[in-house]
Design a protein around this motif. Sequence first.
Motif, PDB file in Angstrom:
ATOM      1  N   LYS A 132      12.230 -10.346  -3.713  1.00 33.62           N
ATOM      2  CA  LYS A 132      11.205  -9.958  -2.861  1.00 33.62           C
ATOM      3  C   LYS A 132      10.972  -8.484  -3.451  1.00 33.62           C
ATOM      4  O   LYS A 132      11.152  -7.274  -2.408  1.00 33.62           O
ATOM      5  N   TRP A 189      -0.888  -8.102  -0.178  1.00 39.41           N
ATOM      6  CA  TRP A 189      -0.038  -7.917   0.811  1.00 39.41           C
ATOM      7  C   TRP A 189      -0.774  -7.870   2.045  1.00 39.41           C
ATOM      8  O   TRP A 189      -0.405  -8.498   3.239  1.00 39.41           O
ATOM      9  N   GLN A 190      -2.109  -7.232   1.963  1.00 39.05           N
ATOM     10  CA  GLN A 190      -2.947  -7.074   3.168  1.00 39.05           C
ATOM     11  C   GLN A 190      -3.453  -8.326   3.460  1.00 39.05           C
ATOM     12  O   GLN A 190      -3.572  -8.586   4.814  1.00 39.05           O
ATOM     13  N   TRP A 231       0.899  -8.148   5.766  1.00 45.77           N
ATOM     14  CA  TRP A 231       2.122  -7.580   5.630  1.00 45.77           C
ATOM     15  C   TRP A 231       1.937  -6.120   5.438  1.00 45.77           C
ATOM     16  O   TRP A 231       1.105  -5.768   4.667  1.00 45.77           O
ATOM     17  N   ASP A 232       3.071  -5.414   5.715  1.00 46.38           N
ATOM     18  CA  ASP A 232       2.973  -3.974   5.493  1.00 46.38           C
ATOM     19  C   ASP A 232       3.528  -3.878   3.900  1.00 46.38           C
ATOM     20  O   ASP A 232       4.516  -4.401   3.383  1.00 46.38           O
ATOM     21  N   TYR A 233       2.754  -2.967   3.416  1.00 42.70           N
ATOM     22  CA  TYR A 233       3.054  -2.730   1.923  1.00 42.70           C
ATOM     23  C   TYR A 233       4.115  -1.739   1.469  1.00 42.70           C
ATOM     24  O   TYR A 233       3.989  -0.614   2.283  1.00 42.70           O
TER      25      TYR A 233
END
Length: 247
Positions: free
Chosen positions: A32, A208-209, A213-215
């Motif tokens: 990840k 990610w956006q 999800w938070d980058y």
Amino acid sequence: MLKGRIHSLETFGTVDGPGIRFVLFMQGCLLKCQYCHNPDTWSLTEGKEMTVEEVLAEIEPYLTYYRSSGGGLTVSGGEATLQAPFVTELFREVKKRWNLHTTLDTNGYNEGDKIRDLLDVTDLVLLDLKHIDNEKHIKLTGKPNDRMLKMAEWLSEHGRNMWIRHVFVPGIHDDEQDLLNLGRFIGGLHGVEKFEILPYHQMGVFKWQELGWDYPLEGVPSPTEEEIERANRLIEEGMQQAETSMK
């Protein structure tokens, strides 16, 4: 019938191995990485199912370009070795039918002996070494780096050709000792035809956006030319130290 889970494909790749290449991106990855620009490849259950024949049919129209440029087929990801039986079969077929050059782009999170059949039909391994320091590697990718380093050593011991790549993120990869240690490690390997630093970029932020999800690297800039030059210099210094001590 053997099927692979495919994320996407590219017919005119020019950065993932020599010449012009067909690049097949496999679905699924166990790492990840905080800078991953394709986090949508992580899931092991998504992607489009394709047979080897279906992939071959995608490659065939462009064979002339791959052959005339000294290119071929690169399988990337996600992490291609998670679907080793499928990739092995695909590599065997492109060699048998068209004698195409095969490149495996991998993070090395596997074991050489386990995927030996695949490595036996692979002409070149693009090995991404994410971080030489284990603690920092865990923070960056979620996994320790022992398997990656063992994979590099396995390839070296078994006479395989590799290009080693290292993504450089400011604040994560600029420690002097880490860069020297990375150089020493690479310098102790056989078969490394090329080493390159890939400067971190923010091109994956929107993915990610999209996923909601938070980058993790929000606000981290791409490295300057000076930072890349310094990293290259220190890695080369480490490589020379290793080569000197081997003599």
